[in-house]
Design an enzyme around this catalytic site. Structure first.
Site, PDB file in Angstrom:
ATOM      1  N   ASP A 153      -4.409   8.746   8.804  1.00  0.00           N
ATOM      2  CA  ASP A 153      -4.236   9.736   7.731  1.00  0.00           C
ATOM      3  C   ASP A 153      -5.482   9.809   6.848  1.00  0.00           C
ATOM      4  OD1 ASP A 153      -2.065  11.397   7.565  1.00  0.00           O
ATOM      5  OD2 ASP A 153      -0.789  10.006   6.433  1.00  0.00           O
TER       6      ASP A 153
ATOM      7  N   LYS B  11       5.629  15.895  14.847  1.00  0.00           N
ATOM      8  CA  LYS B  11       4.576  14.948  15.254  1.00  0.00           C
ATOM      9  C   LYS B  11       4.962  14.289  16.574  1.00  0.00           C
ATOM     10  CE  LYS B  11       2.964  13.492  10.749  1.00  0.00           C
ATOM     11  NZ  LYS B  11       3.252  12.600   9.635  1.00  0.00           N
TER      12      LYS B  11
ATOM     13  N   GLN C  56       4.895   7.901   5.998  1.00  0.00           N
ATOM     14  CA  GLN C  56       5.136   9.256   5.503  1.00  0.00           C
ATOM     15  C   GLN C  56       5.406   9.254   3.990  1.00  0.00           C
ATOM     16  OE1 GLN C  56       5.057  12.086   7.559  1.00  0.00           O
ATOM     17  NE2 GLN C  56       5.196  13.186   5.635  1.00  0.00           N
TER      18      GLN C  56
END
Ligand code: NDP
Length: 295
Positions: A120, A53, A97
């Protein structure tokens, strides 16, 4: 004739190039899109993902921050970090995460993220917006990546039978919400299968578009695929392979070789849906920056 491959690497690359152009355009208006990722503990798979990322952000000219917190972090400490990011004007989108260490309630953490920074797309506000077809919100990156792949590969979805195997909140359910909308690259008749589904094969054999996200290596075999179907394999599974240097290799939830003989188009693993996820995350972040600038 074996199916044509839908090349996720190439599609993701063109999306990242579009994102880079958007970043330049926004830069001229003094807006510099920023993405932060919070990583708690040391999960090796998450480390790889987070590194990728960061690299992708850099390539697109975006501001990128990784916040590492020890495995012993308490829920209160993590929530404090979430609040700091909510209030940080240089960060337009961020994510925590998963998986999180034991003792931290992921739902509480997700609900603490400001929906307008939830790139997200897991906050209930964004989940709801996806369901009602409000494109103002953020859609989880893997299903939105699948939809992009369908569109960019020229797959006609309108009125088609779309069968999704898997009903997770990350892939299956948001995928269902996307495909059922009355809009482009959607407007399908959607069936969602799961572990309680009886006669799975009867469903998959009806699918013009078969999207598999079950987390079971090579579970869907060629005999379960309708002739000419478009097959999207979301699965990423490690299986032992003595001939590989690492001792394992990656396979999807679809048995690629047999399914390829029946499908008209198919995604490989690796090199299919995988690369799309990060590309869509960047795209969401640029949109978050754009929306924040126009508020
Ligand atoms: P989950 O384990 O959360 O969900 C799996 C789903 O599949 C569940 O709904 C489960 O049913 C269903 N399922 C399992 N076995 C069967 C079966 N035999 N028949 C029918 N349905 C079944 O997984 P995720 O959705 O998080 O991920 C799915 C796969 O996609 C994994 O391989 C994962 O690694 C991969 N993935 C890839 C990403 C990418 O970037 N490409 C991103 C996210 C995931 P039930 O609900 O009844 O248990």
């Amino acid at each position: 004739m074996p199916a044509e491959l839908i090349d996720g690497v190439a599609i993701a690359k063109s999306i990242r190039a579009e994102v880079a152009a958007d970043v330049q355009r926004l830069g001229k208006r003094g807006v510099h899109p920023g993405l932060a990722v919070v990583l708690v503990g040391e999960d090796p798979a998450s480390e790889v993902y987070v590194r990728n990322k960061g690299r992708a952000c850099e390539e697109a000219g975006m501001h990128s921050v990784t916040i590492r917190m020890p495995a012993a972090t308490t829920q209160a400490e993590l929530l404090e970090q979430v609040h700091r990011l909510n209030d940080d004007p240089a960060i337009h989108g961020f994510l925590v995460q998963m998986p999180l260490p034991k003792g931290i309630d992921a739902d509480v953490v997700i609900r603490a993220i400001k929906p307008e920074k939830d790139v997200d797309g897991f906050h209930p506000v964004n989940v709801g917006k996806n369901l009602i077809g409000d494109r103002d919100g953020f859609v989880p990156c893997t299903p939105s990546g699948v939809q992009e792949m369908l569109g960019r590969s020229g797959t006609d979805t309108r009125g088609k039978e779309c069968v999704i195997v898997g009903r997770s909140n990350i892939v299956g359910k948001p995928m269902m919400a996307l495909m059922v909308q009355n809009g482009p690259n959607a407007n399908a008749t959607v069936t969602v299968c799961h572990s309680a589904t009886r006669k799975l094969k009867e469903h998959t054999l009806r699918a013009d578009i078969l999207i598999v996200a079950a987390g079971k290596p090579r579970m869907v075999t060629g005999d379960m695929v309708k002739e000419g179907a478009v097959v999207i394999d979301v699965g990423i599974n490690r299986v032992a392979d003595a001939s590989a240097k690492s001792g394992y290799r990656l396979v999807g939830d679809v048995d690629f070789e047999s399914a390829r003989e029946r499908a008209s188009r198919i995604t490989p693993v690796p090199g299919g849906v995988g690369p799309m996820t990060i590309a869509m995350l960047l795209k969401n972040t640029v949109r978050a920056a754009e929306q924040s600038a126009s508020r």
